[in-house]
Design a protein around this motif. Sequence first.
Motif, PDB file in Angstrom:
ATOM      1  N   PHE A 167      41.969  22.010  52.149  1.00  0.00           N
ATOM      2  CA  PHE A 167      40.543  22.262  51.955  1.00  0.00           C
ATOM      3  C   PHE A 167      40.094  23.431  52.819  1.00  0.00           C
ATOM      4  N   SER A 195      25.047  29.430  61.026  1.00  0.00           N
ATOM      5  CA  SER A 195      26.018  29.808  62.044  1.00  0.00           C
ATOM      6  C   SER A 195      25.826  29.054  63.351  1.00  0.00           C
ATOM      7  N   HIS A 208      36.885  27.375  57.920  1.00  0.00           N
ATOM      8  CA  HIS A 208      37.826  26.397  58.479  1.00  0.00           C
ATOM      9  C   HIS A 208      38.839  26.040  57.402  1.00  0.00           C
ATOM     10  N   THR A 268      24.847  25.913  63.487  1.00  0.00           N
ATOM     11  CA  THR A 268      24.826  24.478  63.207  1.00  0.00           C
ATOM     12  C   THR A 268      26.212  23.890  62.960  1.00  0.00           C
ATOM     13  N   GLY A 269      27.154  24.707  62.554  1.00  0.00           N
ATOM     14  CA  GLY A 269      28.485  24.191  62.250  1.00  0.00           C
ATOM     15  C   GLY A 269      28.550  23.374  60.989  1.00  0.00           C
ATOM     16  N   LYS A 270      27.533  23.469  60.152  1.00  0.00           N
ATOM     17  CA  LYS A 270      27.527  22.681  58.927  1.00  0.00           C
ATOM     18  C   LYS A 270      28.515  23.272  57.933  1.00  0.00           C
ATOM     19  N   LEU A 271      29.532  22.470  57.616  1.00  0.00           N
ATOM     20  CA  LEU A 271      30.582  22.917  56.712  1.00  0.00           C
ATOM     21  C   LEU A 271      30.297  22.506  55.278  1.00  0.00           C
ATOM     22  N   ILE A 272      30.565  23.423  54.352  1.00  0.00           N
ATOM     23  CA  ILE A 272      30.577  23.085  52.932  1.00  0.00           C
ATOM     24  C   ILE A 272      32.026  23.253  52.480  1.00  0.00           C
ATOM     25  N   PHE A 273      32.613  22.160  51.989  1.00  0.00           N
ATOM     26  CA  PHE A 273      34.029  22.172  51.643  1.00  0.00           C
ATOM     27  C   PHE A 273      34.254  22.548  50.190  1.00  0.00           C
ATOM     28  N   GLY A 274      35.369  23.225  49.940  1.00  0.00           N
ATOM     29  CA  GLY A 274      35.825  23.460  48.590  1.00  0.00           C
ATOM     30  C   GLY A 274      36.388  22.171  47.999  1.00  0.00           C
ATOM     31  N   TYR A 308      29.827  33.022  57.755  1.00  0.00           N
ATOM     32  CA  TYR A 308      29.963  33.211  59.198  1.00  0.00           C
ATOM     33  C   TYR A 308      31.367  32.844  59.658  1.00  0.00           C
ATOM     34  N   GLN A 341      29.085  25.254  46.903  1.00  0.00           N
ATOM     35  CA  GLN A 341      30.464  24.898  47.235  1.00  0.00           C
ATOM     36  C   GLN A 341      31.396  26.082  47.029  1.00  0.00           C
TER      37      GLN A 341
END
Lengths: 112, 113
Positions: B87, B96, B32, B98-104, B29, B2
């Motif tokens: 966030f 890069s 957001h 996959t667009g998989k986001l890990i949010f703070g 990469y 995270q």
Amino acid sequence: DAEITQSPRHKITETGRQVTLACHQTWNHNNMFWYRQDLGHGLRLIHYSYGVQDTNKGEVSDGYSVSRSNTEDLPLTLESAASSQTSVYFCASSVDSYNEQFFGPGTRLTVL
Amino acid sequence: QQPVQSPQAVILREGEDAVINCSSSKALYSVHWYRQKHGEAPVFLMILLKGGEQKGHDKISASFNEKKQQSSLYLTASQLSYSGTYFCGTVGHGSSNTGKLIFGQGTTLQVKP
């Protein structure tokens, strides 16, 4: 207008019951995501999908499952609800990995 | 892993400026930024795809330092409507495609009159 919807918006259930949360998007997006939001943890990824018949585990997938039979829907199932799964659940979709994610309005789930 | 956001919370008066930082221990990469009002869904602000990229609209802008693996969100001349939780979401180089986001964990911003 295209949109992403979730149902139900609020749900109270008992420990051990199976629960399914619905997510429907009309943008024809390939990518769909499920997150849970808890105080102090931000948004944590549960499962995600890049297209029909494709599903992948996120960082907190234990106790949850998804299936993708069409482009528009990604239902989230809690096989046997636990009190630790009390949370707000958000579904999101995006056209591809280089663009924004659009979030649904959320489902507040309480497991008693 | 995270990303870490700082500060955790900030209180401003209308017209003041704020900076929210997002740091990752992994090579990034893209980054957001989203804002969430209480009881509502997160809403997209901007995405930064290239190292060194800066973006902005209105009085909200952001920068992305790929080498330092961090991004900063700048809110200038804050308005009451800026209040909410911000966030950052990061996409690692391995994700890069996959667009998989890990949010703070989020930064709560409160703007007072």
